[in-house]
Design an enzyme around this catalytic site. Structure first.
Site, PDB file in Angstrom:
ATOM      1  N   LYS A  11       0.845  -1.004   0.094  1.00  0.00           N
ATOM      2  CA  LYS A  11      -0.032  -0.100   0.064  1.00  0.00           C
ATOM      3  C   LYS A  11       1.257   1.204  -0.102  1.00  0.00           C
ATOM      4  CE  LYS A  11      -3.583  -2.385   2.160  1.00  0.00           C
ATOM      5  NZ  LYS A  11      -4.508  -2.901   3.391  1.00  0.00           N
ATOM      6  N   GLN A  31      -4.502  -2.049   9.764  1.00  0.00           N
ATOM      7  CA  GLN A  31      -4.390  -3.084   9.029  1.00  0.00           C
ATOM      8  C   GLN A  31      -5.073  -4.475   9.973  1.00  0.00           C
ATOM      9  OE1 GLN A  31      -3.614  -3.744   5.845  1.00  0.00           O
ATOM     10  NE2 GLN A  31      -3.939  -5.953   5.905  1.00  0.00           N
ATOM     11  N   ASP A  57     -10.855   2.559   4.172  1.00  0.00           N
ATOM     12  CA  ASP A  57     -11.146   1.533   4.375  1.00  0.00           C
ATOM     13  C   ASP A  57     -12.729   1.295   4.201  1.00  0.00           C
ATOM     14  OD1 ASP A  57      -9.132  -0.768   4.277  1.00  0.00           O
ATOM     15  OD2 ASP A  57      -8.673  -0.345   6.443  1.00  0.00           O
TER      16      ASP A  57
END
Ligand code: GUN
Length: 292
Positions: free
Chosen positions: A52, A96, A119
């Site tokens: 990412k 994460q 997200d």
């Protein structure tokens, strides 16, 4: 059979993002900045976060990775999230997953400012998504939709079977396919006669995380098959020591499918580009708030 080529489509979208970032910079506007929190040393999570950060660099975004020991307390982690919420330089934040067991994942995702929740996991964004309102869509389902749209796959009136009911993929995927006018069925580990349910699908979206689960005999001739699975399977002949395996038995299912995603090179790169699109949108919204 034709390939739904995520590598190609994502490359095209990245080029567009890069051009937009250059325009923002040339106009003296803010450079998009993504922050990622990584807790612990899980191999897959480390790889994803590194990827990412690299993606951000390639399109001209700033990125910051904050790493914490797996022993960090829930309270300390929540404080780190709040610090980023309050940092005007950071436009998007991801934590994460998975997190260590002593940390309540829901508490963490609900602490992220939903306006920075690139997200799309915060209940505010989930609610907006279900209502079909502007929001951050979770990256994988958004990537799948963009892939289907790119290849002009007909969805209206089609029967879409989503296999898997996770918060990250299965549930949002089913909501988005409903918005694309599909008749949607969601299958999961307790579904009875799952083979026959899948066989009724015009569009199959496999997101259960069991390599090679979907075989040719479960798939209708001419179906569109999207494979979200990316399980790491040990392989001593591979440089990394593992290989990525999809949920679909590609060799045999591709003989029956009209369109199919490969693994790797299908949904994976589209997920990565989904996060970049959300981060770019975070800046655009930020700029809109500022100019009010
Ligand atoms: N772990 C697996 N997929 C994801 C994702 O899309 N976002 C985050 N934050 N963690 C993940």
């Amino acid at each position: 059979m034709q390939l739904l080529n995520g590598n190609e489509v994502s490359k095209h979208i990245r080029t567009q993002i890069k051009a937009e970032v250059e325009q923002l910079k040339a106009a003296g506007k803010k450079t998009p900045h993504l922050a990622a929190i990584l807790v612990g040393t899980d191999g897959a999570s480390q790889t994803y976060v590194a990827a990412k950060a690299k993606d951000c660099e390639e399109v001209g975004f700033d990125s910051t990775v904050l790493r914490f020991d797996a022993t960090i307390s829930e309270a300390d982690l929540l404080n780190e999230v709040i610090k980023i919420n309050n940092n005007p330089d950071i436009d998007g934040l991801i934590v994460q997953l998975p997190l260590p067991k002593h940390i309540d994942t829901n508490k963490v995702t609900q602490t992220i400012d939903w306006r920075k929740d690139v997200d799309g996991f915060h209940p505010m964004n989930v609610g907006l998504m279900f209502k079909g309102l502007p929001c951050y869509l979770p990256a994988t389902p958004m990537g799948v939709i963009k892939l289907l749209e790119h290849y002009q796959i007909e969805t209206t009136g089609k029967h879409c079977v989503v296999i898997g009911r996770s918060d990250i993929v299965g549930k949002p995927m089913s909501a988005l396919m409903l918005q694309k006018n599909c008749t949607v069925t969601v299958c999961h580990s307790k579904t009875q006669d799952i083979e026959n349910v899948i066989k009724g699908a015009d569009i199959v979206i496999a997101a259960l995380g069991i390599p090679n689960f979907v075989t040719a005999k479960m798939v209708k001739q001419g179906a569109v098959v999207v494979d979200v699975g990316i399980t790491r399977v040990e392989d001593p002949t591979a440089k990394s020591g593992y290989r990525l395996k999809g949920d679909v038995k590609f060799d045999e299912v591709s003989e029956k499918a009209s369109w199919i995603t490969p693994v790797p090179g299908g949904v994976g790169p589209m997920t990565r580009v989904g996060l970049l699109l959300n981060t770019l949108n975070a800046v655009k919204n930020h700029l809109r708030f500022e100019s009010r």
